[in-house]
Design an enzyme around this catalytic site. Structure first.
Site, PDB file in Angstrom:
ATOM      1  N   CYS A 156      -3.288   1.246  25.657  1.00  0.00           N
ATOM      2  CA  CYS A 156      -2.032   0.931  25.695  1.00  0.00           C
ATOM      3  C   CYS A 156      -1.632  -0.625  25.765  1.00  0.00           C
ATOM      4  O   CYS A 156      -2.054  -1.101  26.989  1.00  0.00           O
ATOM      5  CB  CYS A 156      -1.082   1.815  26.410  1.00  0.00           C
ATOM      6  SG  CYS A 156       0.544   1.384  26.434  1.00  0.00           S
ATOM      7  N   CYS A 205       4.128  -1.452  33.427  1.00  0.00           N
ATOM      8  CA  CYS A 205       3.755  -0.122  33.721  1.00  0.00           C
ATOM      9  C   CYS A 205       2.657  -0.429  34.498  1.00  0.00           C
ATOM     10  O   CYS A 205       1.620  -1.051  34.076  1.00  0.00           O
ATOM     11  CB  CYS A 205       3.589   0.530  32.367  1.00  0.00           C
ATOM     12  SG  CYS A 205       3.044   2.333  32.665  1.00  0.00           S
TER      13      CYS A 205
HETATM   14  N1  SAH Z   1       4.118   6.320  30.080  1.00  0.00           N
HETATM   15  C1  SAH Z   1       4.558   7.342  29.249  1.00  0.00           C
HETATM   16  C2  SAH Z   1       5.461   7.158  28.034  1.00  0.00           C
HETATM   17  C3  SAH Z   1       5.271   5.725  27.253  1.00  0.00           C
HETATM   18  S1  SAH Z   1       3.967   5.676  26.118  1.00  0.00           S
HETATM   19  C4  SAH Z   1       3.617   8.078  28.642  1.00  0.00           C
HETATM   20  O1  SAH Z   1       2.407   7.952  28.898  1.00  0.00           O
HETATM   21  O2  SAH Z   1       3.683   9.324  27.935  1.00  0.00           O
HETATM   22  C5  SAH Z   1       4.379   6.441  24.732  1.00  0.00           C
HETATM   23  C6  SAH Z   1       3.184   7.159  24.004  1.00  0.00           C
HETATM   24  O3  SAH Z   1       2.547   6.254  23.322  1.00  0.00           O
HETATM   25  C7  SAH Z   1       2.118   7.662  25.091  1.00  0.00           C
HETATM   26  O4  SAH Z   1       1.821   8.920  24.532  1.00  0.00           O
HETATM   27  C8  SAH Z   1       1.066   6.781  24.887  1.00  0.00           C
HETATM   28  O5  SAH Z   1      -0.145   7.128  25.280  1.00  0.00           O
HETATM   29  C9  SAH Z   1       1.258   6.357  23.285  1.00  0.00           C
HETATM   30  N2  SAH Z   1       0.459   5.194  23.129  1.00  0.00           N
HETATM   31  C10 SAH Z   1       0.173   3.778  23.848  1.00  0.00           C
HETATM   32  N3  SAH Z   1      -0.241   3.081  23.119  1.00  0.00           N
HETATM   33  C11 SAH Z   1      -0.534   3.550  21.973  1.00  0.00           C
HETATM   34  C12 SAH Z   1      -1.123   2.829  20.672  1.00  0.00           C
HETATM   35  N4  SAH Z   1      -1.359   1.693  20.699  1.00  0.00           N
HETATM   36  N5  SAH Z   1      -0.702   3.506  19.872  1.00  0.00           N
HETATM   37  C13 SAH Z   1      -0.489   4.895  19.694  1.00  0.00           C
HETATM   38  N6  SAH Z   1       0.261   5.510  20.515  1.00  0.00           N
HETATM   39  C14 SAH Z   1       0.120   4.872  21.717  1.00  0.00           C
END
Ligand code: SAH
Length: 344
Positions: A115, A108
């Protein structure tokens, strides 16, 4: 072309182009998704010459399950793609049915600082068939049908718009995998031009926006995409989306200890969202080894929740799934990447 990546409409056009009746597409779909045959030669209502022609033009190549890890209500699947890349999907058992969280890209590029999935830069888009097959293979593995799909795995779905849209059409097709539009959720970090495109598609799917901050300055620190499409523009676009589609939008807000979980953030968020047809989904942060962020404690989450509620904002706290097997939001793939680097 892979047969699992073609929408019924495109298949109809194919048949028209080769001088056949377009209802053949319906027959093929029934074989693929109802009877689940894996060869055109098993499709007994299709004449022999056409079976051969189809076999020349389309493949049934499958991605494969490389590994499966299970925790009580959650299973994480590692899929191997034909070019030796890997993606993951997560199966969750809810009281209302089975849901799958699918990946939309290998890696990504959005670079959200909290993330884990994004630590691997995007290698390529997933093809529609590679998303469809994540679901087919999981259904085959558990011998049950999936009732809802969230596009929240690895990748930014709106950064792979055309393929993700075809994927949605295929799984939503009443002759395809038959997952109702209202049981499909697409989550985005906020690619505004693509959200605008999506609002004109007349799909009844759910849209979730990863907001994660209550003001621009904070969001800039957490999500680089905010420097391209800032929060004010994003909020305006969400309002436009709601007006156009008449659908309630989900606002995702990951709770990061001492970063975005204060009372003043809650109040700021409430002001921002006041009067909008949205509901806020508070996500307890899943910690990872490589990133410094910590999860907010449950008291802080509850307080944030109460503040939003008191201000008249619809809010829920996301149930935690799969953190023991690194299958939770934002945890997909990183461990596997490291594992596989050893072999490749
Ligand atoms: N790119 C898309 C979908 C993938 S991430 C988006 O940004 O929505 C799916 C969700 O998980 C997103 O809301 C992201 O911000 C969240 N996320 C990412 N890392 C995380 C973590 N370590 N703990 C909880 N949620 C997280």
């Amino acid at each position: 072309m892979n047969i699992y990546g073609i929408t019924r409409e495109k298949l109809e056009n194919y048949f028209i182009e080769i001088g056949e009746k377009k209802f053949k597409a319906l027959q093929i779909y029934e074989w693929l998704y109802d009877k689940r045959v894996t060869s055109f030669f098993e499709m007994t209502n299709i004449k022999k010459e056409l079976q051969s022609k189809l076999a020349e033009d389309f493949s049934f190549d499958m991605i494969s399950i490389q590994k499966k890890q299970q925790d009580k209500l959650t299973s994480k699947y590692l899929f191997k793609l034909s070019d030796n890349n890997f993606v993951e999907a997560v199966l969750m058992e809810h009281d209302y049915g089975l849901s799958v969280c699918v990946s939309s890209e290998v890696g990504c590029n959005m670079g959200c600082t909290f993330c884990e999935s994004g630590r691997l830069k995007k290698i390529r888009n997933l093809e529609a068939y590679e998303m469809v097959e994540q679901i087919l293979l999981i259904e085959q593995d558990i011998k049950k049908r999936i009732s809802s799909v969230v596009i929240m795995g690895i990748g930014e779905p709106l950064d792979n718009y055309d393929n993700v849209l075809d994927f949605i059409k295929i799984i939503n097709d009443p002759k395809g995998i038959t997952i109702g539009a209202r049981h499909i959720t697409l989550s985005t970090c906020g690619l505004i031009p693509k959200i605008k495109e999506l609002m004109n598609e007349t799909l009844q799917i759910n849209l979730a926006i990863s907001l994660h901050a209550s003001n621009n300055e904070l969001r800039n620190k957490l999500m680089p995409i905010n420097k391209t499409y800032n929060m004010c523009q994003l909020i305006d676009t969400i309002k436009e989306y709601i007006a156009k589609t008449n659908r309630r939008v989900t606002i995702e807000y990951v709770m990061l200890n001492s970063v975005n979980d204060s009372e003043s953030c809650a109040l700021e968020l409430a002001t921002l969202l006041k009067g909008m047809n949205v509901y806020v989904n508070l996500i307890p942060y899943n910690e990872t080894n490589h990133l410094e962020y910590k999860k907010s404690d449950s008291k802080t989450i509850m307080k944030f929740y109460d503040t939003l509620k008191k201000k008249g904002i619809n809010v829920t706290i996301r149930k935690e799934f799969g953190s023991k097997i690194d299958a939770a939001c934002g945890q997909l793939r990183s461990k596997e990447v490291e594992l596989w680097k050893v072999f490749i």
